[in-house]
Design a protein around this motif. Structure first.
Motif, PDB file in Angstrom:
ATOM      1  N   MET A 145       1.225   4.191  -3.136  1.00 46.80           N
ATOM      2  CA  MET A 145       1.025   5.633  -2.977  1.00 46.80           C
ATOM      3  C   MET A 145       2.249   6.413  -3.430  1.00 46.80           C
ATOM      4  O   MET A 145       2.135   7.445  -4.107  1.00 46.80           O
ATOM      5  N   ARG A 146       3.427   5.925  -3.085  1.00 46.38           N
ATOM      6  CA  ARG A 146       4.643   6.643  -3.469  1.00 46.38           C
ATOM      7  C   ARG A 146       4.882   6.587  -4.973  1.00 46.38           C
ATOM      8  O   ARG A 146       5.265   7.583  -5.597  1.00 46.38           O
ATOM      9  N   ALA A 176       0.831  -1.208   0.000  1.00 47.59           N
ATOM     10  CA  ALA A 176       0.000   0.000   0.000  1.00 47.59           C
ATOM     11  C   ALA A 176       0.866   1.259   0.000  1.00 47.59           C
ATOM     12  O   ALA A 176       0.604   2.207  -0.757  1.00 47.59           O
ATOM     13  N   LEU A 177       1.897   1.286   0.838  1.00 49.09           N
ATOM     14  CA  LEU A 177       2.793   2.441   0.880  1.00 49.09           C
ATOM     15  C   LEU A 177       3.517   2.629  -0.440  1.00 49.09           C
ATOM     16  O   LEU A 177       3.655   3.751  -0.945  1.00 49.09           O
ATOM     17  N   LEU A 235       2.673   6.168  -7.423  1.00 50.68           N
ATOM     18  CA  LEU A 235       1.713   7.000  -8.152  1.00 50.68           C
ATOM     19  C   LEU A 235       2.069   8.478  -8.065  1.00 50.68           C
ATOM     20  O   LEU A 235       1.741   9.257  -8.956  1.00 50.68           O
ATOM     21  N   ARG A 236       2.762   8.857  -6.989  1.00 49.50           N
ATOM     22  CA  ARG A 236       3.124  10.263  -6.815  1.00 49.50           C
ATOM     23  C   ARG A 236       4.424  10.630  -7.529  1.00 49.50           C
ATOM     24  O   ARG A 236       4.566  11.757  -8.014  1.00 49.50           O
TER      25      ARG A 236
END
Length: 423
Positions: free
Chosen positions: A275-276, A271-272, A278-279
């Motif tokens: 998020m990273r 999950a982490l 995609l950013r």
């Protein structure tokens, strides 16, 4: 009226009964509109009864129905259920029947499945219970993986039997390449966190594989290959994969997850990492079949995956001779945001950002902006020009031809687990 005497302490929000009824009706309707219309009055009656007997307000029932219908849409339309018995009518492949596992050499990766619940029986005990005459080659965290796998393959060839493997997709990939290269059948005992290949081929449990080994039931499946056009430079060997190969976002995701999972565990790390990535990720540039492309992701599946949306879940067939290409085009503005919104809305098939193709081969040239590839959950250094192609029906895998005595086997394993726990 009776529903006006409702007692507040007997209620809950939302209505679970209404949610279950709505989920059932919606699921049936997605499969067949006619049957959905037949069961809809029954679902409505269940929802109405919760108000009539005074245990829910109408708002509770409406909220429950909305949640149930939404859950059915999510799981049946956007993420459809996996087939329980994948296409058993496929032509059988020749494989020796090995009573009690006589002639089977199983490579056991004891480090597989670190992110899953602990099994009731250790792998060696489980396999001995199922196939007492099989030979086990166990590989621990500090052992030489390649050396022990090579030893298992040599023993399988010497015994004119078959190679078995206990582990996850990465371990199965290595064993599959060795089995195909040496012309021996493969018996897959799922022991990893995800076990995508085992589920798709039709052996979700070790007892399924054991039953097929004893009877000699097997099928032939495809192996996909990412072959560099030039093999002169070091580190440019072909990559063979059973499940998936990707360039771009997913390779970055796997690399970041591996850095985080020792501290956070596999699920939290995934999950982490998502998020990273995609950013911070950037598109890769390449030529695909001669056409210049700027892509967030190039995904290649070994055989056709379903559904066609953003989350390919499973394969109905493993010998169709095709590659399943999924592309996220980085040439559009806000491509990542648009593809996520389209996936949520169920309109990904109409999005200009996302493309699905089924092809026999694909050529990747002039790759820039990627230093790693991902295949079957593993990472490898990126090479230059690639040709993605198939080795049709190149691997023979044990798989039950028909349901057998799995219930008896499961009872026997449960008794063995109880004995092991009480020893």
């Amino acid at each position: 009226m009776r529903h006006l005497t409702r007692q507040p302490w007997t209620t809950s929000f939302p209505s679970g009964h209404a949610a279950s009824a709505a989920a059932f009706v919606t699921g049936v309707a997605l499969e067949s509109t006619r049957y959905g219309a037949l069961v809809a009055p029954v679902g409505a009656a269940v929802a109405f009864s919760r108000v009539y007997v005074g245990v829910h307000y109408p708002g509770d029932v409406l909220a429950g129905a909305a949640i149930g219908a939404g859950a059915a849409l999510l799981t049946c339309r956007w993420w459809p259920p996996r087939q329980v018995n994948p296409e058993r009518e496929r032509p059988p492949a020749p494989a020796p029947a090995l009573p009690d596992g006589d002639g089977l050499v199983v490579f056991v990766n004891s480090g597989s499945g670190a992110g899953a619940a602990a099994p009731a029986l250790p792998p060696a005990v489980l396999l001995t219970e199922l196939l007492p005459r099989a030979e086990l080659v166990e590989c621990g965290p500090d052992d030489d993986f390649a050396e022990l796998l090579d030893r298992a393959v040599r023993r399988a060839v010497e015994r004119s039997g078959a190679l078995g493997v206990y582990g996850g997709d990465g371990t199965v990939n290595a064993a599959a390449r060795a089995a195909a290269g040496n012309g021996v059948p493969l018996a897959v005992f799922p022991g990893g966190t995800f076990n995508h290949f085992a589920l798709d081929v039709g052996v979700p449990h070790p007892e399924d594989t054991a039953a097929a080994v004893v009877r000699g039931d097997a099928v032939a499946v495809d192996i996909a290959v990412a072959a560099p056009r030039s093999v002169q430079a070091p580190g440019t060997e072909s990559v063979e994969f059973l499940n998936t190969f990707s360039i771009g976002l997913y390779a970055d995701l796997v690399r970041m997850r591996e850095r985080l999972e020792r501290r956070w565990g596999k699920w939290a790390a995934s999950a982490l990492a998502l998020m990273r990535v995609l950013r911070t990720a950037t598109p890769v540039e390449l030529r695909l079949n001669g056409r210049p492309r700027r892509l967030w992701l190039l995904f290649a599946g070994n055989c056709r995956y379903v559904p066609d949306g953003f989350a390919p879940a499973f394969r109905p067939c493993l010998d169709d001779g095709l590659l399943d290409l999924r592309l996220i085009d980085g040439g559009h503005r806000l491509a990542r945001t648009r593809v996520v919104l389209s996936a949520i809305a169920g309109a990904l098939g109409r999005s200009p950002v996302y493309c699905v193709e089924r092809v026999a081969w694909a050529q990747v040239d002039d790759l820039r902006g990627a230093d790693t590839f991902a295949y079957d959950g593993e990472l490898v250094g990126a090479t230059g020009d690639l040709r993605l192609e198939k080795r049709n029906r190149a691997l023979v895998v044990y798989r039950p031809a028909a349901p057998g005595n799995e219930i008896l086997q499961q009872a026997r394993l449960a008794a063995a687990a109880a004995r092991y726990q009480n020893r």
